[in-house]
Design an enzyme around this catalytic site. Structure first.
Site, mmCIF file in Angstrom:
data_model
loop_
_atom_site.group_PDB
_atom_site.id
_atom_site.type_symbol
_atom_site.label_atom_id
_atom_site.label_comp_id
_atom_site.label_asym_id
_atom_site.label_seq_id
_atom_site.Cartn_x
_atom_site.Cartn_y
_atom_site.Cartn_z
ATOM 1 C CG HIS A 267 -37.960 32.697 -4.685
ATOM 2 N ND1 HIS A 267 -36.753 32.131 -4.944
ATOM 3 C CD2 HIS A 267 -38.150 33.822 -5.802
ATOM 4 C CE1 HIS A 267 -35.889 32.728 -5.765
ATOM 5 N NE2 HIS A 267 -36.603 33.778 -6.310
ATOM 6 C CG HIS A 306 -33.398 24.229 -4.592
ATOM 7 N ND1 HIS A 306 -33.042 24.128 -6.027
ATOM 8 C CD2 HIS A 306 -33.202 25.286 -4.127
ATOM 9 C CE1 HIS A 306 -32.899 25.281 -6.244
ATOM 10 N NE2 HIS A 306 -32.892 26.159 -5.312
ATOM 11 C CG ASP A 362 -34.165 30.954 1.867
ATOM 12 O OD1 ASP A 362 -33.702 31.650 2.118
ATOM 13 O OD2 ASP A 362 -34.909 30.410 0.949
HETATM 14 N N1 CMC Z 1 -41.842 19.996 3.144
HETATM 15 C C1 CMC Z 1 -42.316 18.809 3.043
HETATM 16 N N2 CMC Z 1 -42.656 18.303 1.856
HETATM 17 C C2 CMC Z 1 -41.964 18.905 0.687
HETATM 18 C C3 CMC Z 1 -41.073 20.107 0.794
HETATM 19 C C4 CMC Z 1 -41.100 20.482 2.138
HETATM 20 N N3 CMC Z 1 -40.223 21.855 2.204
HETATM 21 N N4 CMC Z 1 -40.801 20.345 -0.486
HETATM 22 C C5 CMC Z 1 -41.354 19.454 -1.429
HETATM 23 N N5 CMC Z 1 -41.971 18.421 -0.592
HETATM 24 C C6 CMC Z 1 -42.807 17.264 -1.385
HETATM 25 C C7 CMC Z 1 -44.034 17.502 -1.861
HETATM 26 O O1 CMC Z 1 -45.313 17.726 -0.995
HETATM 27 C C8 CMC Z 1 -44.112 16.550 -3.141
HETATM 28 O O2 CMC Z 1 -44.632 15.508 -2.397
HETATM 29 P P1 CMC Z 1 -45.668 14.572 -3.313
HETATM 30 O O3 CMC Z 1 -44.854 13.901 -4.319
HETATM 31 O O4 CMC Z 1 -45.916 13.448 -2.172
HETATM 32 O O5 CMC Z 1 -46.659 15.365 -3.760
HETATM 33 C C9 CMC Z 1 -42.631 16.656 -3.360
HETATM 34 O O6 CMC Z 1 -41.980 16.853 -2.187
HETATM 35 C C10 CMC Z 1 -42.105 17.406 -4.536
HETATM 36 O O7 CMC Z 1 -42.501 18.702 -4.048
HETATM 37 P P2 CMC Z 1 -42.816 19.875 -5.052
HETATM 38 O O8 CMC Z 1 -43.341 20.878 -4.597
HETATM 39 O O9 CMC Z 1 -43.362 19.082 -6.619
HETATM 40 O O10 CMC Z 1 -41.236 20.432 -5.482
HETATM 41 P P3 CMC Z 1 -41.008 21.860 -6.273
HETATM 42 O O11 CMC Z 1 -39.736 21.439 -7.007
HETATM 43 O O12 CMC Z 1 -42.338 22.237 -7.096
HETATM 44 O O13 CMC Z 1 -40.725 22.747 -4.967
HETATM 45 C C11 CMC Z 1 -39.684 24.109 -3.486
HETATM 46 C C12 CMC Z 1 -39.535 23.482 -4.672
HETATM 47 C C13 CMC Z 1 -38.527 24.713 -3.029
HETATM 48 C C14 CMC Z 1 -40.802 25.206 -3.573
HETATM 49 C C15 CMC Z 1 -40.389 23.161 -2.344
HETATM 50 O O14 CMC Z 1 -39.325 22.138 -1.979
HETATM 51 C C16 CMC Z 1 -40.876 24.039 -1.007
HETATM 52 O O15 CMC Z 1 -41.784 24.392 -0.994
HETATM 53 N N6 CMC Z 1 -39.934 24.131 0.102
HETATM 54 C C17 CMC Z 1 -40.153 24.925 1.228
HETATM 55 C C18 CMC Z 1 -39.977 26.320 0.966
HETATM 56 C C19 CMC Z 1 -38.513 26.910 0.740
HETATM 57 O O16 CMC Z 1 -37.595 26.395 1.563
HETATM 58 N N7 CMC Z 1 -38.216 27.453 -0.344
HETATM 59 C C20 CMC Z 1 -36.839 27.966 -0.473
HETATM 60 C C21 CMC Z 1 -36.231 27.531 -1.814
HETATM 61 S S1 CMC Z 1 -34.465 27.603 -1.741
HETATM 62 C C22 CMC Z 1 -34.176 29.427 -2.012
HETATM 63 C C23 CMC Z 1 -34.810 30.076 -2.949
HETATM 64 O O17 CMC Z 1 -34.095 29.904 -4.059
HETATM 65 O O18 CMC Z 1 -35.564 30.847 -3.060
#
Ligand code: CMC
Length: 428
Positions: A267, A306, A362
């Protein structure tokens, strides 16, 4: 066309008509769907609230597919271009842009509340010299509840307003003190002749000069960053604020929890994680190897992806422009080239394209903060200061919403069936 959903339970052959309003069905309407007299009724299973609306809200609108973000109906692009953080905070909390007179009195109220109680300062001095400023921040916000017991009067409009003023005004002071503490420098008192942002920079960076000179370009850049971070509807920390607040605890205690949620690397801690990642990559030559490792599941590309935005994050677009303006004053952040190369490769790579992973807010904010001389540990705190406006607005909306009750999700129990207690000497 009728706004209902017809549901057939194939276990019993029974049909149900479930009303649809505003594009949603009420989860509790499913409780009538029973397989037999002992069945408590159908529930939905939705870990991480992937498809569950937990409230009605008038504050922030997001269309993730189109990359739209609006506060109270105003597009983020217009606010970033023409508003200030303080004005935007007013808009988010009170629902309308202030008149000139309202804005003046809002600024005055905020200015009046910037100082911290001497005992809060002493409390902060008790932290270890290397304490993470975000840990200091969230603990201090929680401690506020002991200094302002009137905050417990959550259904008293005047008392609520007082806490709004205190929180918006004091969070920059807490953040600045946490920063000065971490570098072993004396705290700077607020200077109420400066703007909200100018005063924050003064409390952070003034050394021996009598009057801190604010760089207008950096002041504006931070103002824009604060506008972009002010609210983001039902994200993890806001849900924490609402969830904790639903027990009717005071807003400081609820906000300590919200700040804790923000601290995590998925986050608001992501901006800090991005910088650490860029440093670890070290040079453009290492970018392809890093992307390969991410695709192999050995870590994430921080600052990408996201839950809601699936085309682009409109905040990231604005931030990229702000970065250019800041780098004109501070000189380019050497990590920028690595970030640009990461973005270039990722945006054409099948792994990221098919998963709709784009730079989020971010990805570039940390580069700006670093160029402005903030240490990485301050980055989540810089997110928490403006998000205070969103947290308070969402908390107040929840408190006044007659449909809300104490937050209490259900579960699907998967543990052991009932069994009898075994004395310790009989256990194997
Ligand atoms: N790098 C590589 N792969 C990713 C990433 C990433 N940053 N984000 C998602 N994926 C992949 C994930 O491995 C999954 O792949 P598969 O379908 O093969 O298993 C797919 O994309 C879907 O990911 P998810 O984890 O189910 O998606 P989510 O909606 O639960 O997660 C997130 C959203 C923001 C937590 C995630 O994208 C992430 O961890 N990003 C990196 C951390 C980040 O930058 N966070 C800031 C968010 S914006 C500011 C805020 O509001 O806090």
């Amino acid at each position: 066309m009728t706004d209902t959903l017809t549901l057939t339970d194939n276990r019993t052959g029974k049909q149900y008509e479930i009303p649809i309003k505003d594009g949603v069905i009420r989860a509790t309407d499913l409780r009538q769907v029973k397989s037999g007299p002992d069945d408590p009724g159908l529930m939905t299973y939705d870990p991480a609230f992937m498809n569950t609306a937990a409230c009605r809200s008038r504050i922030t609108y997001i269309d993730g597919d189109k990359g739209i973000l609006e506060y109270r109906g105003y597009p983020i692009e217009q606010l970033a271009e023409r508003s200030t953080y303080l004005e935007t905070a007013y808009l988010i909390i009170f629902g309308e842009l202030p008149t000139a007179a309202q804005l003046e009195s809002w600024k005055e109220e905020i200015t009046l509340h910037t100082m911290l109680h001497e005992n809060i300062k002493k409390l902060m001095e008790g932290f270890q010299y290397d304490a993470h400023p975000m840990g200091v921040f969230l603990s201090t916000v929680g401690a506020f509840s002991t200094f302002y017991p009137d905050a417990k009067q959550i259904f008293d409009e005047q008392a609520r307003k007082k806490q709004v003023h205190r929180l918006i005004a004091k969070v920059p002071t807490i953040a600045a003190y946490a920063f000065r503490h971490s570098i072993g420098r004396p705290y700077n008192q607020p200077d109420n002749e400066l703007s909200f942002i100018g005063n924050f920079l003064n409390m952070l960076f003034r050394m021996t000069e009598l009057k801190y000179k604010v760089s207008p370009a950096l002041e504006r850049a931070l103002d824009v960053l604060f506008i972009l971070h002010a609210d983001h509807e039902q994200n993890c920390s806001t849900s924490a604020m609402r969830g904790i607040g639903s027990s009717h605890v005071d807003p400081y205690s609820a906000m300590a929890g919200a700040a804790a949620a923000l601290y995590g690397p998925l986050h608001g801690g992501a901006n800090e994680a991005v910088l650490r990642m860029l440093k670890e990559i070290g040079s453009i030559d290492n970018v392809p190897g890093f992307i390969k490792r991410v695709k192999a599941g050995e870590g994430r590309l921080m600052g990408f992806g996201h839950r809601i935005y699936k085309s682009y994050d409109p905040r990231a677009k604005i931030i990229k422009r702000t970065a250019d303006e800041v780098f004109e004053v501070t000189g380019k952040n050497p990590l920028l080239d690595i970030a640009l190369e990461l973005e270039r490769i990722a945006l054409q790579d099948e792994y990221f394209v098919t998963r709709k992973l784009y730079p989020n807010v971010d990805f570039y904010s940390g580069l700006i903060y670093q160029a402005m001389n903030f240490p990485v540990t301050m980055f989540p705190v810089l997110f928490a200061i403006p998000r205070t406006a969103g947290w308070i607005a969402q908390w107040e909306e929840m408190i006044l919403d007659s449909e809300q009750k104490i937050a209490r999700p259900r579960q699907v129990y998967t543990g052991s069936p009932r069994r009898d207690y075994i004395p310790v000497d009989k256990r194997t």
